[in-house]
Design an enzyme around this catalytic site. Structure first.
Site, mmCIF file in Angstrom:
data_model
loop_
_atom_site.group_PDB
_atom_site.id
_atom_site.type_symbol
_atom_site.label_atom_id
_atom_site.label_comp_id
_atom_site.label_asym_id
_atom_site.label_seq_id
_atom_site.Cartn_x
_atom_site.Cartn_y
_atom_site.Cartn_z
ATOM 1 N N THR A 48 45.675 40.184 34.110
ATOM 2 C CA THR A 48 45.266 41.385 34.834
ATOM 3 C C THR A 48 46.012 42.537 34.218
ATOM 4 O OG1 THR A 48 45.059 40.158 36.895
ATOM 5 C CG2 THR A 48 45.449 42.502 37.131
ATOM 6 N N SER A 51 41.396 38.734 29.908
ATOM 7 C CA SER A 51 41.763 38.635 31.323
ATOM 8 C C SER A 51 41.328 39.846 32.126
ATOM 9 C CB SER A 51 43.278 38.468 31.449
ATOM 10 O OG SER A 51 43.934 39.651 31.081
ATOM 11 N N THR A 89 41.037 43.329 36.918
ATOM 12 C CA THR A 89 41.135 41.958 36.414
ATOM 13 C C THR A 89 39.778 41.251 36.361
ATOM 14 O OG1 THR A 89 42.287 39.846 36.786
ATOM 15 C CG2 THR A 89 41.424 40.940 38.730
ATOM 16 N N ARG A 141 35.187 33.873 44.340
ATOM 17 C CA ARG A 141 36.640 33.874 44.581
ATOM 18 C C ARG A 141 37.196 35.283 44.307
ATOM 19 N NH1 ARG A 141 41.316 35.389 41.327
ATOM 20 N NH2 ARG A 141 43.095 34.207 42.063
ATOM 21 N N VAL A 142 38.015 35.763 45.217
ATOM 22 C CA VAL A 142 38.659 37.059 45.029
ATOM 23 C C VAL A 142 40.165 36.847 45.095
ATOM 24 C CG1 VAL A 142 38.988 39.350 46.041
ATOM 25 C CG2 VAL A 142 36.711 38.324 46.001
ATOM 26 N N GLY A 143 40.869 37.435 44.144
ATOM 27 C CA GLY A 143 42.332 37.309 44.127
ATOM 28 C C GLY A 143 42.992 38.483 44.839
ATOM 29 N N THR A 186 50.608 41.004 38.930
ATOM 30 C CA THR A 186 49.698 40.173 38.146
ATOM 31 C C THR A 186 50.156 38.721 38.294
ATOM 32 O OG1 THR A 186 51.018 40.341 36.123
ATOM 33 C CG2 THR A 186 49.294 41.998 36.432
ATOM 34 N N GLY A 187 49.232 37.815 38.050
ATOM 35 C CA GLY A 187 49.570 36.405 38.190
ATOM 36 C C GLY A 187 48.728 35.773 39.277
HETATM 37 N N1 ASP Z 1 46.138 38.382 40.055
HETATM 38 C C1 ASP Z 1 44.882 38.095 39.453
HETATM 39 C C2 ASP Z 1 44.072 37.249 40.380
HETATM 40 O O1 ASP Z 1 44.624 36.398 41.033
HETATM 41 C C3 ASP Z 1 44.963 37.395 38.164
HETATM 42 C C4 ASP Z 1 46.147 37.696 37.315
HETATM 43 O O2 ASP Z 1 46.811 38.683 37.489
HETATM 44 O O3 ASP Z 1 46.469 36.952 36.398
HETATM 45 O O4 ASP Z 1 42.867 37.405 40.373
#
Ligand code: ASP
Length: 376
Positions: free
Chosen positions: A217, A84, A235, A245-247, A268-269
């Site tokens: 992440t 990840s 991440t 795509r950007v988180g 994270t998430g």
């Molecule tokens: N927060 C990260 C994203 O959305 C991914 C993750 O933390 O699992 O890119």
């Protein structure tokens, strides 16, 4: 005037809001790590025990907090086994690994970030260079890569054999209306399992990731003895994402925020949810108003739940965690759910985070809004 919101009031308010929102299940809260705090202290997502160890050792040896957390997460970025983050991370829908990272340095009130960066194993280091060696804050894509190479980074293949197989399994399983995967004349039918002849151990994992493309992440936050703070979030983002795509991870105020007078927070998430509530900034502002790190993280979770009007069926489809520490070395973290869905062995996994308090480096339970997705 500062508004003090103590934990009892918070729980009562949460319960009242829950009733108002028509929650059928009482908002469950675990025993919380409400502590007076100690310095130095390092907090990370649950995959970061090696990062918290490294960062603590460096802080004790007198290193700057940002150098310490970046060195900590570099261990995870360079580890091909963590799918990840960094090298070995799961790729986008075209099989390219695209990385996002941010850093924030409390004492000098500076930040840097990169997004959709390809071919560089340690995006947190590049984010730090954006902070130190440019007059910008966020570089993306090809420009971020060229900037990294200007600073001596070498282009590398980040897709490991394991990640490639997991991605190809997803790709071939996506549709029976395209030409990916065994065709009509194949003796094995449309099953993709022959991909795993040499790696049968990977099939179950690949199938789990196909069914629910994972996020993942590492966020790492630190405060030193003097109360100076820094943080980083890094991440490979959402697996099989649309290229570009950007988180939330590289977005200052969402995946990371540090205010050296107050505290630091990260997440994270599912980044899309955090972006809508600017989670890390929200948490630091809540701490400024007097909330403990744990309660501030719970407040962020409540806002995420509010994005779906507390619709439990929808909330069960993703996970999101928040982590925070304050200037005194108090710390906390919270998740939407206290447990994962039952895993292969039928057991649920507890939502956790890593804390090094100077004496012990171990996982702690996250506070949570709801018990488990399948119990809602
Ligand atoms: N927060 C990260 C994203 O959305 C991914 C993750 O933390 O699992 O890119």
């Amino acid at each position: 005037m500062k508004t003090k919101i103590n934990r009892r009031e918070f729980v009562r308010n949460s319960a009242l809001l829950g009733v108002a929102a028509g929650l059928t299940q009482a908002t469950a809260l675990t025993p919380l790590a409400q502590n007076k705090g100690s310095r130095p202290l390092v907090v990370s997502s649950a995959n970061g025990l090696r990062a918290t160890q490294q960062a603590m050792e460096m802080i004790r040896a007198g290193a700057d907090t940002l150098d310490a957390v970046v060195a900590g997460v570099n261990i995870v970025e360079e580890d091909p086994k963590d799918m990840s983050v960094g090298y070995g991370g799961l790729p986008n829908e075209e099989g390219d690994v695209e990385l996002d990272a941010s850093v924030m340095h409390g004492p000098t009130k500076r930040a840097g970030a990169v997004a959709s960066l390809r071919h560089i194993k340690t995006p947190s280091k590049v984010a730090k260079l954006v902070m130190e060696r440019t007059d910008h804050l966020l570089l993306v894509g090809e420009g971020a890569l060229r900037f990294a190479m200007a600073h001596g980074f070498k282009k590398e293949e980040l897709l490991t054999e394991e990640a490639r197989l997991v991605w190809l399994h997803w790709k071939e399983s996506m549709s029976d209306r395209d030409a990916w995967g065994p065709g009509l004349a194949s003796p094995e039918g449309s099953s993709t399992s022959s991909l795993f002849k040499a790696r049968p151990d990977l099939l179950a994992l690949a199938e789990r990731f196909r069914a629910q493309p994972p996020t993942g992440t590492i966020n790492c936050l630190a405060v030193n003895e003097r109360g100076d703070m820094s943080g980083t979030t890094t991440t490979s983002g959402l697996a099989f994402k649309i290229p570009g795509r950007v988180g939330d991870s590289p977005i200052i105020g969402a995946g990371l925020f540090v205010d050296n007078e107050v505290g630091a927070a990260g997440s994270t998430g599912r980044g899309e949810e955090n972006l809508k509530i600017c989670g890390a900034h929200t948490i630091v502002e809540m701490m400024r108003q007097g909330m403990s790190p744990t309660d501030a993280c719970l407040e962020a979770c409540k806002r995420v739940a509010g994005s779906y009007n507390h619709n439990q069926a929808k909330l069960a489809k993703f996970s999101i965690n928040f982590y925070a520490l304050n200037k005194d070395g108090g710390y906390g973290g919270a998740a939407l759910f206290g447990y994962s869905l039952p895993e292969k062995d039928g057991n649920r996994r507890r939502s956790q985070f890593a804390v090094h308090d100077g004496k012990e480096n171990k996982l702690h339970e996250l506070a949570y809004l709801y018990e488990a997705p399948d119990k809602m």
